[in-house]
Design an enzyme around this catalytic site. Structure first.
Site, PDB file in Angstrom:
ATOM      1  N   GLY A 134       0.805  -1.211   0.000  1.00 47.39           N
ATOM      2  CA  GLY A 134       0.000   0.000   0.000  1.00 47.39           C
ATOM      3  C   GLY A 134       0.843   1.267   0.000  1.00 47.39           C
ATOM      4  O   GLY A 134       1.370   1.671   1.045  1.00 47.39           O
ATOM      5  N   GLU A 367       3.177   1.288 -11.263  1.00 42.39           N
ATOM      6  CA  GLU A 367       4.634   1.207 -11.092  1.00 42.39           C
ATOM      7  C   GLU A 367       5.330   2.414 -11.713  1.00 42.39           C
ATOM      8  O   GLU A 367       6.423   2.293 -12.266  1.00 42.39           O
ATOM      9  CB  GLU A 367       5.186  -0.088 -11.710  1.00 42.39           C
ATOM     10  CG  GLU A 367       4.934  -1.294 -10.866  1.00 42.39           C
ATOM     11  CD  GLU A 367       5.587  -1.194  -9.505  1.00 42.39           C
ATOM     12  OE1 GLU A 367       6.456  -0.327  -9.336  1.00 42.39           O
ATOM     13  OE2 GLU A 367       5.187  -1.951  -8.616  1.00 42.39           O
ATOM     14  N   THR A 369       3.950   6.058 -13.874  1.00 47.22           N
ATOM     15  CA  THR A 369       3.379   6.280 -15.205  1.00 47.22           C
ATOM     16  C   THR A 369       4.511   6.494 -16.213  1.00 47.22           C
ATOM     17  O   THR A 369       5.655   6.765 -15.848  1.00 47.22           O
ATOM     18  CB  THR A 369       2.462   7.526 -15.223  1.00 47.22           C
ATOM     19  OG1 THR A 369       3.285   8.678 -15.010  1.00 47.22           O
ATOM     20  CG2 THR A 369       1.380   7.456 -14.148  1.00 47.22           C
TER      21      THR A 369
HETATM   22  P1  TGC Z   1      13.637  11.192  -4.817  1.00 45.38           P
HETATM   23  O1  TGC Z   1      14.355  12.374  -4.209  1.00 45.38           O
HETATM   24  O2  TGC Z   1      13.842  10.896  -6.234  1.00 45.38           O
HETATM   25  O3  TGC Z   1      14.021   9.889  -3.967  1.00 45.38           O
HETATM   26  C1  TGC Z   1      14.011   9.814  -2.559  1.00 45.38           C
HETATM   27  C2  TGC Z   1      15.133   8.865  -2.179  1.00 45.38           C
HETATM   28  O4  TGC Z   1      14.933   7.585  -2.761  1.00 45.38           O
HETATM   29  C3  TGC Z   1      15.996   7.242  -3.668  1.00 45.38           C
HETATM   30  N1  TGC Z   1      15.362   6.618  -4.859  1.00 45.38           N
HETATM   31  C4  TGC Z   1      15.372   5.311  -5.105  1.00 45.38           C
HETATM   32  N2  TGC Z   1      15.949   4.287  -4.486  1.00 45.38           N
HETATM   33  C5  TGC Z   1      15.761   3.050  -5.005  1.00 45.38           C
HETATM   34  N3  TGC Z   1      15.002   2.818  -6.100  1.00 45.38           N
HETATM   35  C6  TGC Z   1      14.399   3.831  -6.742  1.00 45.38           C
HETATM   36  N4  TGC Z   1      13.636   3.591  -7.823  1.00 45.38           N
HETATM   37  C7  TGC Z   1      14.578   5.154  -6.268  1.00 45.38           C
HETATM   38  N5  TGC Z   1      14.118   6.358  -6.668  1.00 45.38           N
HETATM   39  C8  TGC Z   1      14.619   7.251  -5.787  1.00 45.38           C
HETATM   40  C9  TGC Z   1      16.686   8.551  -3.995  1.00 45.38           C
HETATM   41  O5  TGC Z   1      18.039   8.349  -4.306  1.00 45.38           O
HETATM   42  C10 TGC Z   1      16.491   9.310  -2.701  1.00 45.38           C
HETATM   43  O6  TGC Z   1      17.454   8.850  -1.766  1.00 45.38           O
HETATM   44  P2  TGC Z   1      18.198   9.908  -0.803  1.00 45.38           P
HETATM   45  O7  TGC Z   1      19.151   9.070  -0.018  1.00 45.38           O
HETATM   46  O8  TGC Z   1      18.861  10.881  -1.734  1.00 45.38           O
HETATM   47  O9  TGC Z   1      17.112  10.539   0.007  1.00 45.38           O
HETATM   48  O10 TGC Z   1      12.100  11.349  -4.456  1.00 45.38           O
HETATM   49  P3  TGC Z   1      10.983  12.225  -5.136  1.00 45.38           P
HETATM   50  O11 TGC Z   1       9.973  12.545  -4.096  1.00 45.38           O
HETATM   51  O12 TGC Z   1      11.601  13.353  -5.918  1.00 45.38           O
HETATM   52  O13 TGC Z   1      10.265  11.167  -6.105  1.00 45.38           O
HETATM   53  C11 TGC Z   1      10.677  10.960  -7.334  1.00 45.38           C
HETATM   54  C12 TGC Z   1       9.714  10.026  -8.138  1.00 45.38           C
HETATM   55  C13 TGC Z   1       8.643  10.846  -8.834  1.00 45.38           C
HETATM   56  C14 TGC Z   1      10.623   9.381  -9.150  1.00 45.38           C
HETATM   57  C15 TGC Z   1       9.048   8.959  -7.236  1.00 45.38           C
HETATM   58  O14 TGC Z   1       8.191   9.542  -6.324  1.00 45.38           O
HETATM   59  C16 TGC Z   1       8.293   7.923  -8.056  1.00 45.38           C
HETATM   60  O15 TGC Z   1       8.896   6.951  -8.533  1.00 45.38           O
HETATM   61  N6  TGC Z   1       6.935   8.073  -8.250  1.00 45.38           N
HETATM   62  C17 TGC Z   1       6.102   7.078  -8.877  1.00 45.38           C
HETATM   63  C18 TGC Z   1       5.353   6.290  -7.819  1.00 45.38           C
HETATM   64  C19 TGC Z   1       5.064   4.889  -8.239  1.00 45.38           C
HETATM   65  O16 TGC Z   1       5.670   4.328  -9.124  1.00 45.38           O
HETATM   66  N7  TGC Z   1       4.161   4.223  -7.538  1.00 45.38           N
HETATM   67  C20 TGC Z   1       3.901   2.845  -7.730  1.00 45.38           C
HETATM   68  C21 TGC Z   1       3.055   2.287  -6.600  1.00 45.38           C
HETATM   69  S1  TGC Z   1       3.105   0.526  -6.458  1.00 45.38           S
HETATM   70  C22 TGC Z   1       2.309  -0.033  -7.821  1.00 45.38           C
HETATM   71  O17 TGC Z   1       1.942   0.640  -8.705  1.00 45.38           O
HETATM   72  C23 TGC Z   1       2.130  -1.487  -7.837  1.00 45.38           C
HETATM   73  S2  TGC Z   1       1.404  -2.119  -9.234  1.00 45.38           S
HETATM   74  C24 TGC Z   1       1.711  -3.715  -8.864  1.00 45.38           C
HETATM   75  C25 TGC Z   1       1.265  -4.689  -9.822  1.00 45.38           C
HETATM   76  O18 TGC Z   1       0.069  -5.044  -9.803  1.00 45.38           O
HETATM   77  O19 TGC Z   1       2.117  -5.188 -10.589  1.00 45.38           O
HETATM   78  P1  FAD Z   2      -1.562  10.702 -10.762  1.00 46.98           P
HETATM   79  O1  FAD Z   2      -0.321  10.578  -9.954  1.00 46.98           O
HETATM   80  O2  FAD Z   2      -2.691  11.490 -10.208  1.00 46.98           O
HETATM   81  O3  FAD Z   2      -1.218  11.164 -12.215  1.00 46.98           O
HETATM   82  C1  FAD Z   2      -2.212  11.662 -13.118  1.00 46.98           C
HETATM   83  C2  FAD Z   2      -1.531  12.049 -14.436  1.00 46.98           C
HETATM   84  O4  FAD Z   2      -0.573  13.081 -14.206  1.00 46.98           O
HETATM   85  C3  FAD Z   2      -0.763  10.904 -15.087  1.00 46.98           C
HETATM   86  O5  FAD Z   2      -0.954  10.942 -16.473  1.00 46.98           O
HETATM   87  C4  FAD Z   2       0.689  11.220 -14.758  1.00 46.98           C
HETATM   88  O6  FAD Z   2       1.616  10.699 -15.699  1.00 46.98           O
HETATM   89  C5  FAD Z   2       0.675  12.739 -14.814  1.00 46.98           C
HETATM   90  N1  FAD Z   2       1.766  13.342 -14.034  1.00 46.98           N
HETATM   91  C6  FAD Z   2       2.121  13.048 -12.774  1.00 46.98           C
HETATM   92  N2  FAD Z   2       3.173  13.807 -12.402  1.00 46.98           N
HETATM   93  C7  FAD Z   2       3.468  14.613 -13.449  1.00 46.98           C
HETATM   94  C8  FAD Z   2       4.444  15.621 -13.689  1.00 46.98           C
HETATM   95  N3  FAD Z   2       5.334  15.935 -12.757  1.00 46.98           N
HETATM   96  N4  FAD Z   2       4.443  16.240 -14.881  1.00 46.98           N
HETATM   97  C9  FAD Z   2       3.535  15.920 -15.835  1.00 46.98           C
HETATM   98  N5  FAD Z   2       2.596  14.958 -15.673  1.00 46.98           N
HETATM   99  C10 FAD Z   2       2.563  14.325 -14.505  1.00 46.98           C
HETATM  100  N6  FAD Z   2      -0.386   1.284  -6.139  1.00 46.98           N
HETATM  101  C11 FAD Z   2       0.119   0.685  -5.009  1.00 46.98           C
HETATM  102  O7  FAD Z   2       0.640   1.351  -4.126  1.00 46.98           O
HETATM  103  N7  FAD Z   2       0.041  -0.661  -4.851  1.00 46.98           N
HETATM  104  C12 FAD Z   2      -0.520  -1.479  -5.777  1.00 46.98           C
HETATM  105  O8  FAD Z   2      -0.566  -2.704  -5.596  1.00 46.98           O
HETATM  106  C13 FAD Z   2      -1.076  -0.874  -6.957  1.00 46.98           C
HETATM  107  N8  FAD Z   2      -1.718  -1.644  -7.883  1.00 46.98           N
HETATM  108  C14 FAD Z   2      -2.363  -1.031  -8.937  1.00 46.98           C
HETATM  109  C15 FAD Z   2      -3.158  -1.810  -9.785  1.00 46.98           C
HETATM  110  C16 FAD Z   2      -3.859  -1.185 -10.831  1.00 46.98           C
HETATM  111  C17 FAD Z   2      -4.751  -2.012 -11.699  1.00 46.98           C
HETATM  112  C18 FAD Z   2      -3.690   0.201 -11.066  1.00 46.98           C
HETATM  113  C19 FAD Z   2      -4.388   0.856 -12.210  1.00 46.98           C
HETATM  114  C20 FAD Z   2      -2.911   0.957 -10.224  1.00 46.98           C
HETATM  115  C21 FAD Z   2      -2.247   0.359  -9.147  1.00 46.98           C
HETATM  116  N9  FAD Z   2      -1.510   1.124  -8.224  1.00 46.98           N
HETATM  117  C22 FAD Z   2      -0.980   0.538  -7.097  1.00 46.98           C
HETATM  118  C23 FAD Z   2      -1.510   2.569  -8.330  1.00 46.98           C
HETATM  119  C24 FAD Z   2      -0.496   3.115  -9.340  1.00 46.98           C
HETATM  120  O9  FAD Z   2       0.810   2.991  -8.874  1.00 46.98           O
HETATM  121  C25 FAD Z   2      -0.864   4.581  -9.598  1.00 46.98           C
HETATM  122  O10 FAD Z   2      -2.057   4.578 -10.339  1.00 46.98           O
HETATM  123  C26 FAD Z   2       0.210   5.344 -10.348  1.00 46.98           C
HETATM  124  O11 FAD Z   2       1.375   5.489  -9.554  1.00 46.98           O
HETATM  125  C27 FAD Z   2      -0.272   6.754 -10.792  1.00 46.98           C
HETATM  126  O12 FAD Z   2      -0.926   7.398  -9.763  1.00 46.98           O
HETATM  127  P2  FAD Z   2      -2.391   8.048 -10.019  1.00 46.98           P
HETATM  128  O13 FAD Z   2      -3.218   7.013 -10.655  1.00 46.98           O
HETATM  129  O14 FAD Z   2      -2.859   8.605  -8.740  1.00 46.98           O
HETATM  130  O15 FAD Z   2      -2.151   9.192 -11.068  1.00 46.98           O
END
Ligand code: TGC
Ligand code: FAD
Length: 387
Positions: A134, A367, A369
């Site tokens: 989460g 994971e 966008t």
């Molecule tokens: P930022 O300053 O970049 O990073 C904070 C600290 O973390 C380190 N770091 C990482 N370390 C390991 N792996 C990575 N990928 C890392 N990215 C950053 C970084 O070096 C830093 O360390 P320190 O020691 O300097 O403090 O943090 P930020 O707030 O600027 O965030 C940058 C950003 C936008 C890249 C990050 O917030 C991000 O990746 N956002 C996207 C969120 C996301 O991908 N959510 C996914 C949720 S889980 C999911 O979707 C599961 S789907 C599962 C499924 O069904 O398959």
């Molecule tokens: P937002 O963050 O609100 O983004 C909206 C739009 O804005 C997107 O098009 C994005 O690309 C764009 N955007 C964002 N930032 C910028 C920027 N700086 N500049 C320009 N454009 C920008 N999350 C978990 O934690 N655990 C899970 O197990 C998990 N499973 C998932 C399963 C499914 C089927 C789906 C659909 C999602 C899941 N997620 C999970 C959530 C997923 O990680 C988020 O949907 C994703 O990280 C994007 O967040 P959001 O949907 O809130 O979009």
């Protein structure tokens, strides 16, 4: 050289070890025999095929890169090949495996106490316990650093309030790895199903990942002992490091989804005769199929090189971002192309491209966008964060 079915144009097979090939072929058989016969029905009726999970556990598909706690001790390339084959079946099945291994077992293994590891990892490897992760919240997932879920220290306990949204396996899970802000920054907690103040609810009406459970999680004065906190996770880096594991898997998985679509398009072109000849003889169709092979081959090379780097402990998160971005975009474009090649039949769930296409609309968003991964790569090459 390609046999017209398996796209291995550069003979990458020859770069795989015997063990890597065996692992891939075992999972491929499982997908062909157990997944493909039922997956369209599961997708249509919005059902996760839970009956497949015990066999996946028997095959050692959960936490396969760990060599302790009853896990298989495989390398990262073998793990990637497992994920590739699962996603050739369906992204929902791959999601289940990604979450169990990369997003739950990995943080417990990396940031957990000995007690937490002993308790959960053997159970999770055997799928006797299911996990979820989460991080995302209703107000936005791309910027997890601004999460609102908060854990307050009260005496020796923690009290969590907040909500998580779009959580794969949420209602199935026996334990959630939940990330919350605290007065000392972001921390991770293990919350067990049934803990007072912790509730889950499924998200319905999805037109993507219909063979996967996606849920909301609610924390309402959810009280936990300090032993529920992951003691070695400190700050945002901990959840982001878990994302690196899952994103790596997705880079391989996308190749599997694209392969399934390519194979469906090839098969259709061989069988469909129009204007007096099979579609396979049409220049335009050959160009479309050749372009699919070009794109799949590039994605395979990226995934394999990433895996070899990861096995050497030399992979950077921005390299994983490049591969997740490229490979999911490749798969989504190929799925749409294959759907079109199949004509009207392509809109039926009986043909796999539309199912993969709809699934990939989630994969391109979760994971991180596509935009987020482009900006991660942009930051790496310019030194400037432009989020
Ligand atoms: P930022 O300053 O970049 O990073 C904070 C600290 O973390 C380190 N770091 C990482 N370390 C390991 N792996 C990575 N990928 C890392 N990215 C950053 C970084 O070096 C830093 O360390 P320190 O020691 O300097 O403090 O943090 P930020 O707030 O600027 O965030 C940058 C950003 C936008 C890249 C990050 O917030 C991000 O990746 N956002 C996207 C969120 C996301 O991908 N959510 C996914 C949720 S889980 C999911 O979707 C599961 S789907 C599962 C499924 O069904 O398959
Ligand atoms: P937002 O963050 O609100 O983004 C909206 C739009 O804005 C997107 O098009 C994005 O690309 C764009 N955007 C964002 N930032 C910028 C920027 N700086 N500049 C320009 N454009 C920008 N999350 C978990 O934690 N655990 C899970 O197990 C998990 N499973 C998932 C399963 C499914 C089927 C789906 C659909 C999602 C899941 N997620 C999970 C959530 C997923 O990680 C988020 O949907 C994703 O990280 C994007 O967040 P959001 O949907 O809130 O979009």
């Amino acid at each position: 050289m390609p046999d017209g079915k398996t796209p291995d144009f550069l003979n990458l097979e020859s770069f795989l070890s015997e063990e890597e090939r065996q692992v891939r072929d075992t999972v491929a058989r499982f997908v062909d025999e157990r997944v493909l016969p039922i997956i369209a029905e599961c997708f249509e009726h919005e059902r996760f095929p839970m009956e497949l999970v015990p066999q996946m556990a028997e095959l050692g598909l959960f936490g396969p890169t760990f060599s302790d706690y009853g896990c298989a001790g495989l390398n990262e390339v073998a793990y990637g090949l497992i994920i590739q084959e699962l996603e050739r079946g369906d992204s929902g099945l791959r999601s289940f495996a990604s979450v169990q291994s990369g997003l739950c077992m990995y943080p417990i293994h990396t940031y957990g106490s000995e007690e937490q590891k002993d308790r959960w990892l053997p159970l999770m490897a055997r799928a006797k316990a299911i996990g979820c992760f989460g991080l995302t919240e209703p107000d936005g997932g791309s910027d997890p650093g601004s999460m609102k879920t908060f854990a307050q220290k009260r005496g020796g306990d923690w009290v969590i309030n907040g909500a998580k949204m779009w959580i794969t396996n949420g209602t199935l899970a026996d334990v959630v790895v939940v990330w919350a802000n605290t007065e000392g920054g972001i921390q991770g907690f293990l919350v067990e199903k049934g803990t007072p103040g912790y509730l889950t609810r499924d998200i319905a009406h999805k037109f993507s990942l219909r063979a996967s459970v996606t849920s909301e999680l609610f924390f309402d004065d959810c009280r936990l002992p300090d032993s529920s906190r992951l003691p070695h996770a400190d700050g945002l880096e901990a959840p982001l490091s878990c994302l690196t594991q899952a994103r790596y898997g997705i880079a391989w998985g996308a190749v599997g989804a694209a392969t399934a679509c390519y194979q469906a398009a090839m098969e259709f072109c061989r069988q469909r005769a129009l204007f007096g000849t099979s579609l396979i003889n049409k220049q335009h169709m050959q160009i479309r199929l050749a372009d699919m092979v070009r794109r799949i081959t590039s994605a395979q090379l990226l995934a394999l090189q990433l895996g070899r780097l990861k096995d050497r402990g030399a992979v950077h998160p921005s390299q994983v971002s490049l591969a997740k971005w490229n490979n999911v975009r490749m798969a989504l474009d190929i799925a749409r192309e294959a759907r079109d090649i199949l004509g009207a039949g392509g809109i039926s769930v009986e043909c796999c491209p539309i199912r993969h296409m709809l699934n990939l609309e989630s994969v391109v968003t979760y994971e991180g966008t596509e935009t987020i991964h482009q900006l991660i790569v942009g930051r790496e090459i310019t030194g400037v964060g432009a989020f």
